[in-house]
Design a protein around this motif. Structure first.
Motif, short mmCIF file in Angstrom:
data_model
loop_
_atom_site.label_atom_id
_atom_site.label_comp_id
_atom_site.label_asym_id
_atom_site.label_seq_id
_atom_site.Cartn_x
_atom_site.Cartn_y
_atom_site.Cartn_z
N GLU A 426 46.50 25.94 55.61
CA GLU A 426 46.22 24.47 55.98
C GLU A 426 46.06 23.99 57.29
O GLU A 426 45.78 23.10 57.76
N ASN A 427 46.03 25.23 58.18
CA ASN A 427 45.71 25.18 59.50
C ASN A 427 44.57 25.75 60.00
O ASN A 427 43.92 25.77 61.09
N GLY A 428 43.62 26.06 59.07
CA GLY A 428 42.20 26.77 59.12
C GLY A 428 42.46 28.13 58.91
O GLY A 428 42.99 28.73 58.38
N PRO A 429 41.59 28.92 59.79
CA PRO A 429 41.38 30.43 59.80
C PRO A 429 42.75 31.02 60.39
O PRO A 429 43.36 30.72 61.31
N LEU A 430 43.29 32.01 59.26
CA LEU A 430 44.34 32.80 59.67
C LEU A 430 44.26 34.02 59.81
O LEU A 430 44.18 34.88 58.96
N LYS A 431 43.59 34.28 60.95
CA LYS A 431 43.01 35.65 61.56
C LYS A 431 43.96 36.69 61.49
O LYS A 431 43.51 37.73 61.22
N SER A 432 45.37 36.48 61.56
CA SER A 432 46.33 37.55 61.25
C SER A 432 46.05 38.17 59.93
O SER A 432 46.68 39.41 59.91
N ASP A 433 45.85 37.50 59.02
CA ASP A 433 45.67 37.97 57.74
C ASP A 433 44.41 38.53 57.26
O ASP A 433 43.97 39.11 56.23
N TYR A 434 43.18 38.45 58.11
CA TYR A 434 42.13 39.10 57.81
C TYR A 434 42.00 40.77 57.61
O TYR A 434 42.81 41.31 58.41
N ARG A 435 41.48 40.97 56.63
CA ARG A 435 41.14 42.52 56.40
C ARG A 435 39.70 42.94 56.36
O ARG A 435 38.89 42.25 55.58
N LEU A 436 39.63 44.22 56.80
CA LEU A 436 38.24 44.89 56.58
C LEU A 436 38.52 45.85 55.74
O LEU A 436 39.52 46.70 55.79
N TYR A 437 37.78 46.37 54.72
CA TYR A 437 37.94 47.56 53.86
C TYR A 437 36.53 48.31 53.96
O TYR A 437 35.47 47.79 53.80
#
Length: 617
Positions: A426-437
């Motif tokens: 609800e705040n926009g991008p949550l970059k702490s939860d971004y993940r790369l595989y």
């Protein structure tokens, strides 16, 4: 005194604002609830500096009083910390913010002055520029300490006198400066006027940024000292190089003359941001942001043309017409607009795009600010909330989604495949939860297999009770990728998470995307001005950007390349020259485009490419 934990006590959402704030150098302006300016400050890293005002403890009483009155913050990005310092001083002098008057002096800029003596001119520090006495002025510079220290270094290199005229005329024997090898004693003619003028000419060329040979000589001396294990001497040369580069740094916010309005446009996710930078007398006085409404069919040239007409002739505000309007794009109806502007100003006004030198720097500054302002606007609480409501209505969801995930695949001809997962709340991008595989064990270029692998790895954890559950999942791709996602969800017995595919459509233009519902298979389009579509575009574009960034990092690591090796046009010789000039990658990252272009063999275009690559732009 409001509590630090309550964002709303500041008059705006600080956590959301700080999360999207850039880490580049620039100037910030703090405003009160009535819109009055409170404080102007500069920062090497805007996010860190502005965030320091909102920490829970450790603030000085004056700072607490300032923070308690903050209702809004505006920023202007600059090319370097030096430019930020000069712009800060310009704004302080023009706006007179109350907290700056209490906590900061308001002296004139420091300059380096070369006197007009015919045979033996002196090189000295001056505060403020005057027309008396002739001579040559270099500057302005951001701090007196930097100028004085740089003058000391210049005197060590060129041995030019720093004494005043009366002292110079009355010497009968050399002073201490000669004894410590910082002057050639022209007062007693230990050096001929011709030889002394040669030193003056070299110093002048260096201060004008026309002769990098001095730095090259110092770099060679530094390398020689390092080879002979004289590390302290090598460190001293390194420090001299850094100081000399700093003193010759050109200033794009305070140049010679010129009145212009500099206009740049940035658009993303259905939103257009236009930034206007006001330049008067060669000085950047400030910026203003606009978010005009537009039709998806309008080109950039049409948008700029329409904006200029409204900006200068629409509404009740009487504009101050500049001599030049600088734009970063083509303008529809340019000749007609120039004629109208000239008539309104009573003199010729030109609309220009192909400019060089300082004006090119102003345009680049406007473009950078337009991009950053747009990102901040996209992350604002009001914008995100309105889009979430529209998305809920569009997809007929029972509740407003609080967590959304989007997946994308990136590779180079099938090699080094990487999948990205970005998360919005609800705040926009949550970059702490971004993940790369990192995708392994598949046929190169098989995007379906890559999508199957990343979704399986991601949601197996969810089934086992580990990980956060999304309310909505987007797949960047068409029916093929979406079918893979549906099969993975069925194999994991996940049936309560909506799956939506985002395809680019036949024309592959922004605003023409097709949405595909995995449950029903329905394909539908959303109006280009829909807030829901703007949110979906934002999520999709962010997943694409994050996947490309991850893929490039993996590719460079596999090839064992340095950061510079992945930049087109930067071969071994140019890499060596860059490292020698700056001393390391971190110093190159801190440098502005103009500073990079001073390296031998680096053009302005290539410097722009290097800067963009090092800052992931």
């Amino acid at each position: 005194m409001p509590t630090r934990s309550d964002d709303q006590s500041w008059g705006f959402d600080t956590s959301r604002f700080l999360k999207q704030l850039t880490e580049r150098p620039g100037v910030y302006r703090m405003y009160g609830v009535d819109g009055a300016i409170l404080y102007v400050g500069k920062a090497r890293n805007l996010r860190k500096r502005v965030s320091s005002y909102f920490r829970k403890t450790g603030l000085a009483p004056k700072t607490e009083a300032l923070v308690a009155r903050i209702h809004d913050i505006e920023i202007t990005i600059t090319g370097s910390e030096t430019e930020a310092l000069l712009l800060e001083q310009n704004l302080i002098k023009s706006l007179r913010p109350p907290y700056n008057i209490l906590m900061r002096d308001d002296k004139s800029y420091p300059y380096i002055y070369l006197s007009s003596h015919q045979d033996y001119p002196s090189l000295t520090f001056r505060r403020g520029r005057t027309k008396k006495g002739g001579g040559t002025w270099f500057g302005p510079y951001p701090s007196s300490g930097a100028v004085k220290e740089s003058l000391n270094i210049l005197q060590k290199i060129f041995k030019i006198r720093s004494c005043n005229e009366s002292y110079f005329r009355n010497r009968s024997r050399p002073c201490l400066q000669y004894q410590i090898n910082r002057c050639t004693a022209p007062c007693v003619e230990f050096i001929t006027p011709e030889a002394y003028q040669q030193d003056v000419r070299h110093a002048t060329m260096f201060l004008e940024g026309k002769n990098p040979a001095i730095i090259n000589d110092l770099m060679e001396a530094m390398e020689l000292a390092a080879k002979t294990l004289e590390f302290e001497k090598a460190a001293a040369y390194r420090d001299q190089i850094n100081h000399l580069r700093h003193v010759q740094e050109q200033q794009s916010v305070d140049s010679e003359g010129g009145d212009a309005d500099v206009i740049a446009l940035s658009q993303d996710a259905g939103i257009v941001c236009v930034v206007v930078i006001i330049v008067r007398g060669g000085r950047v006085l400030g910026t203003k942001d606009y978010f005009p409404r537009y039709s998806i069919e309008q080109s950039e040239a049409e948008l700029i043309g329409a904006f200029l007409g409204q900006f200068y002739f629409g509404g009740d505000v009487k504009r101050d017409f500049p001599r030049d309007v600088l734009v970063a794009a083509e303008v529809e109806g340019r000749e007609l607009l120039e004629q109208a502007l000239s008539e309104g100003a009573g003199r010729e006004v030109r609309i220009r795009g192909n400019v060089r030198g300082e004006r090119r720097k102003w345009l680049e500054l406007a473009e950078t600010n337009a991009r950053q302002t747009l990102l901040t606007h996209l992350a604002s609480k009001e914008t995100v909330y309105r889009r979430l409501l529209a998305l809920r209505e569009l997809l007929e969801l029972t509740e407003t989604p609080s967590r959304m995930e989007c997946f994308d695949i990136s590779h180079s001809h099938g090699e080094n495949t990487v999948a990205s997962c970005v998360v919005f709340d609800e705040n926009g991008p949550l970059k702490s939860d971004y993940r790369l595989y990192n995708i392994e064990g598949i046929t190169g270029g098989d995007d379906y297999a890559a999508m199957r692998q990343v979704l399986t790895r991601r949601y197996q954890k969810l089934v086992s009770g580990d990980g956060k559950r999304p309310d909505l999942v987007f797949i960047d791709g068409g029916k093929g990728q979406l079918n893979i996602a549906r099969e993975v969800f069925e194999s994991l017995n996940i049936s309560d998470i909506p799956l939506i595919g985002v395809a680019k459509g036949v024309t592959r233009r922004a605003g023409m995307e097709q949405l595909i519902d995995a449950l029903t298979g329905d394909v539908f389009r959303v109006p280009a001005d829909s807030p829901a579509l703007h949110l979906i575009q934002h999520i999709r574009d962010e997943s694409h950007r994050f996947a490309i960034t991850g893929h490039r990092a993996r590719r460079d690591k596999k090839r064992r390349q340095s950061t510079l090796e992945g930049i087109e046009g930067v071969g071994p010789k140019r890499r060596r020259d860059l490292i020698r000039y700056f001393g390391g990658i971190q110093e190159i990252r801190k440098a502005s485009i103009d500073e990079i272009a001073k390296v031998r063999g680096i053009s302005k275009t290539l410097a722009d490419t290097i800067y963009a690559a090092l800052h992931n732009e």
